[in-house]
Design a protein around this motif. Structure first.
Motif, PDB file in Angstrom:
ATOM      1  N   ILE A 154       0.712  -1.017   0.008  1.00 46.09           N
ATOM      2  CA  ILE A 154      -0.141  -0.115   0.104  1.00 46.09           C
ATOM      3  C   ILE A 154       0.871   1.164   0.058  1.00 46.09           C
ATOM      4  O   ILE A 154       1.625   1.387   0.900  1.00 46.09           O
ATOM      5  CB  ILE A 154      -0.993  -0.086   1.192  1.00 46.09           C
ATOM      6  CG1 ILE A 154      -1.867  -1.154   1.380  1.00 46.09           C
ATOM      7  CG2 ILE A 154      -1.795   1.330   1.103  1.00 46.09           C
ATOM      8  CD1 ILE A 154      -2.597  -1.558   2.456  1.00 46.09           C
ATOM      9  N   VAL A 155       0.846   1.877  -1.168  1.00 52.09           N
ATOM     10  CA  VAL A 155       1.826   3.005  -1.217  1.00 52.09           C
ATOM     11  C   VAL A 155       0.823   4.183  -1.200  1.00 52.09           C
ATOM     12  O   VAL A 155       0.098   4.580  -2.095  1.00 52.09           O
ATOM     13  CB  VAL A 155       2.598   3.004  -2.544  1.00 52.09           C
ATOM     14  CG1 VAL A 155       3.652   4.204  -2.678  1.00 52.09           C
ATOM     15  CG2 VAL A 155       3.282   1.972  -2.824  1.00 52.09           C
ATOM     16  N   THR A 156       1.333   5.200  -0.170  1.00 50.61           N
ATOM     17  CA  THR A 156       0.273   6.676   0.136  1.00 50.61           C
ATOM     18  C   THR A 156       1.099   7.516  -0.755  1.00 50.61           C
ATOM     19  O   THR A 156       2.576   7.427  -0.822  1.00 50.61           O
ATOM     20  CB  THR A 156       0.171   6.608   1.530  1.00 50.61           C
ATOM     21  OG1 THR A 156       1.422   7.008   1.982  1.00 50.61           O
ATOM     22  CG2 THR A 156      -0.650   5.635   2.204  1.00 50.61           C
ATOM     23  N   GLY A 157       0.334   8.633  -1.121  1.00 50.37           N
ATOM     24  CA  GLY A 157       1.032   9.568  -2.167  1.00 50.37           C
ATOM     25  C   GLY A 157       1.778   9.200  -3.380  1.00 50.37           C
ATOM     26  O   GLY A 157       2.870   9.700  -3.754  1.00 50.37           O
ATOM     27  N   ALA A 158       1.139   8.034  -3.821  1.00 51.36           N
ATOM     28  CA  ALA A 158       1.489   7.389  -5.067  1.00 51.36           C
ATOM     29  C   ALA A 158       1.225   8.191  -6.365  1.00 51.36           C
ATOM     30  O   ALA A 158       1.597   8.046  -7.653  1.00 51.36           O
ATOM     31  CB  ALA A 158       0.723   6.148  -5.433  1.00 51.36           C
ATOM     32  N   SER A 159       0.484   9.506  -6.229  1.00 52.60           N
ATOM     33  CA  SER A 159       0.141  10.131  -7.381  1.00 52.60           C
ATOM     34  C   SER A 159       1.308  10.908  -7.966  1.00 52.60           C
ATOM     35  O   SER A 159       1.334  11.447  -9.305  1.00 52.60           O
ATOM     36  CB  SER A 159      -0.847  11.563  -6.748  1.00 52.60           C
ATOM     37  OG  SER A 159      -1.972  10.968  -6.365  1.00 52.60           O
ATOM     38  N   SER A 160       2.406  11.166  -7.216  1.00 59.08           N
ATOM     39  CA  SER A 160       3.765  11.972  -7.597  1.00 59.08           C
ATOM     40  C   SER A 160       4.936  11.726  -6.866  1.00 59.08           C
ATOM     41  O   SER A 160       4.596  11.151  -5.591  1.00 59.08           O
ATOM     42  CB  SER A 160       3.231  13.679  -7.581  1.00 59.08           C
ATOM     43  OG  SER A 160       2.944  14.037  -6.589  1.00 59.08           O
ATOM     44  N   GLY A 161       5.786  12.272  -7.089  1.00 59.36           N
ATOM     45  CA  GLY A 161       7.237  12.335  -6.527  1.00 59.36           C
ATOM     46  C   GLY A 161       7.508  10.998  -5.650  1.00 59.36           C
ATOM     47  O   GLY A 161       7.563  10.167  -6.625  1.00 59.36           O
ATOM     48  N   ILE A 162       7.936  10.737  -4.623  1.00 58.21           N
ATOM     49  CA  ILE A 162       8.556   9.936  -3.905  1.00 58.21           C
ATOM     50  C   ILE A 162       7.556   8.726  -4.012  1.00 58.21           C
ATOM     51  O   ILE A 162       8.126   7.409  -4.119  1.00 58.21           O
ATOM     52  CB  ILE A 162       9.205  10.339  -2.608  1.00 58.21           C
ATOM     53  CG1 ILE A 162      10.242  11.209  -2.623  1.00 58.21           C
ATOM     54  CG2 ILE A 162       9.663   8.848  -1.645  1.00 58.21           C
ATOM     55  CD1 ILE A 162      10.813  11.867  -1.329  1.00 58.21           C
ATOM     56  N   GLY A 163       6.186   9.042  -3.500  1.00 56.57           N
ATOM     57  CA  GLY A 163       5.287   7.756  -3.530  1.00 56.57           C
ATOM     58  C   GLY A 163       5.215   7.367  -5.033  1.00 56.57           C
ATOM     59  O   GLY A 163       5.166   6.009  -4.842  1.00 56.57           O
ATOM     60  N   ARG A 164       5.215   7.969  -5.955  1.00 59.14           N
ATOM     61  CA  ARG A 164       5.146   7.283  -7.393  1.00 59.14           C
ATOM     62  C   ARG A 164       6.189   6.579  -7.474  1.00 59.14           C
ATOM     63  O   ARG A 164       6.259   5.494  -8.129  1.00 59.14           O
ATOM     64  CB  ARG A 164       4.891   8.556  -8.343  1.00 59.14           C
ATOM     65  CG  ARG A 164       4.744   8.120  -9.805  1.00 59.14           C
ATOM     66  CD  ARG A 164       4.604   9.170 -10.833  1.00 59.14           C
ATOM     67  NE  ARG A 164       3.968   8.898 -11.966  1.00 59.14           N
ATOM     68  CZ  ARG A 164       4.435   8.107 -13.001  1.00 59.14           C
ATOM     69  NH1 ARG A 164       5.439   7.330 -12.786  1.00 59.14           N
ATOM     70  NH2 ARG A 164       3.865   7.685 -14.117  1.00 59.14           N
ATOM     71  N   ALA A 165       7.534   7.292  -7.372  1.00 58.52           N
ATOM     72  CA  ALA A 165       8.845   6.382  -7.634  1.00 58.52           C
ATOM     73  C   ALA A 165       8.740   5.373  -6.856  1.00 58.52           C
ATOM     74  O   ALA A 165       9.286   3.916  -7.262  1.00 58.52           O
ATOM     75  CB  ALA A 165       9.804   7.232  -7.142  1.00 58.52           C
ATOM     76  N   THR A 166       8.304   5.208  -5.546  1.00 54.42           N
ATOM     77  CA  THR A 166       8.171   3.830  -4.744  1.00 54.42           C
ATOM     78  C   THR A 166       7.550   2.674  -5.199  1.00 54.42           C
ATOM     79  O   THR A 166       7.663   1.603  -5.220  1.00 54.42           O
ATOM     80  CB  THR A 166       7.722   4.352  -3.199  1.00 54.42           C
ATOM     81  OG1 THR A 166       8.560   5.199  -2.758  1.00 54.42           O
ATOM     82  CG2 THR A 166       7.908   3.234  -2.242  1.00 54.42           C
ATOM     83  N   ALA A 167       6.187   3.296  -5.762  1.00 55.57           N
ATOM     84  CA  ALA A 167       5.089   2.328  -6.363  1.00 55.57           C
ATOM     85  C   ALA A 167       5.610   1.688  -7.522  1.00 55.57           C
ATOM     86  O   ALA A 167       5.825   0.550  -7.883  1.00 55.57           O
ATOM     87  CB  ALA A 167       4.088   3.341  -6.672  1.00 55.57           C
ATOM     88  N   LEU A 168       6.444   2.446  -8.470  1.00 57.10           N
ATOM     89  CA  LEU A 168       7.286   1.779  -9.570  1.00 57.10           C
ATOM     90  C   LEU A 168       8.332   0.751  -9.167  1.00 57.10           C
ATOM     91  O   LEU A 168       8.371  -0.210  -9.799  1.00 57.10           O
ATOM     92  CB  LEU A 168       7.803   2.981 -10.616  1.00 57.10           C
ATOM     93  CG  LEU A 168       6.739   3.969 -11.164  1.00 57.10           C
ATOM     94  CD1 LEU A 168       7.233   5.086 -11.746  1.00 57.10           C
ATOM     95  CD2 LEU A 168       5.969   2.908 -12.400  1.00 57.10           C
ATOM     96  N   ARG A 169       8.985   1.260  -8.226  1.00 57.88           N
ATOM     97  CA  ARG A 169      10.024   0.305  -7.843  1.00 57.88           C
ATOM     98  C   ARG A 169       9.718  -0.965  -7.204  1.00 57.88           C
ATOM     99  O   ARG A 169      10.182  -1.930  -7.416  1.00 57.88           O
ATOM    100  CB  ARG A 169      10.944   1.260  -6.691  1.00 57.88           C
ATOM    101  CG  ARG A 169      12.144   0.230  -6.264  1.00 57.88           C
ATOM    102  CD  ARG A 169      12.897  -0.175  -7.372  1.00 57.88           C
ATOM    103  NE  ARG A 169      13.827  -1.395  -7.043  1.00 57.88           N
ATOM    104  CZ  ARG A 169      14.982  -1.405  -7.209  1.00 57.88           C
ATOM    105  NH1 ARG A 169      15.728  -0.466  -8.096  1.00 57.88           N
ATOM    106  NH2 ARG A 169      15.655  -2.505  -6.709  1.00 57.88           N
ATOM    107  N   LEU A 170       8.610  -0.921  -6.326  1.00 58.33           N
ATOM    108  CA  LEU A 170       8.042  -1.931  -5.638  1.00 58.33           C
ATOM    109  C   LEU A 170       7.454  -3.046  -6.736  1.00 58.33           C
ATOM    110  O   LEU A 170       7.508  -4.178  -6.585  1.00 58.33           O
ATOM    111  CB  LEU A 170       6.974  -1.646  -4.593  1.00 58.33           C
ATOM    112  CG  LEU A 170       7.689  -0.960  -3.354  1.00 58.33           C
ATOM    113  CD1 LEU A 170       6.410  -0.462  -2.406  1.00 58.33           C
ATOM    114  CD2 LEU A 170       8.473  -2.058  -2.506  1.00 58.33           C
TER     115      LEU A 170
END
Length: 108
Positions: free
Chosen positions: A23-39
């Motif tokens: 569950i990645v919060t803040g996934a719309s942009s920035g670090i959250g988005r980058a985290t979602a892509l990496r995971l």
């Protein structure tokens, strides 16, 4: 990062996080988005949480387009009903299993 499949041993169903739910919060942009892509690249099923519907759709399409699994959830985790909304919009057993919660345990 050029895509989820840029590394031959990573991607959906492969990698050290295959079979896990993130569950990645803040996934719309920035670090959250980058985290979602990496995971996702490491094999995770992504539950992308954020307030920007369009940005979450773009992210989830990108992950799915590379063979991954991603579900958008429009929620503001700073609001009182935000965390409950994440659970309500996803299949509870999938999230609970991804978090390591045993059947019958209290979730929230």
């Amino acid at each position: 990062m050029t895509g989820l499949d840029e590394h031959p041993r990573m991607g959906p169903g492969r990698g050290r996080l295959a079979g896990k739910v993130a569950i990645v919060t803040g996934a719309s942009s920035g670090i959250g988005r980058a985290t979602a892509l990496r995971l996702a690249r490491d094999g995770c099923h992504i539950v992308a949480v954020g307030r920007d519907h369009d940005a979450l759709d773009v992210l989830c399409r990108e992950i799915r387009g590379s063979g991954g699994v991603a579900d958008p959830v429009i929620a503001d985790v700073t609001s009182a009903d935000g965390p409950g909304r994440i659970v309500a919009e996803q299949e509870f057993t999938s999230i609970a299993a991804g978090l390591g919660i045993e059947a019958g345990e209290r979730f929230l």
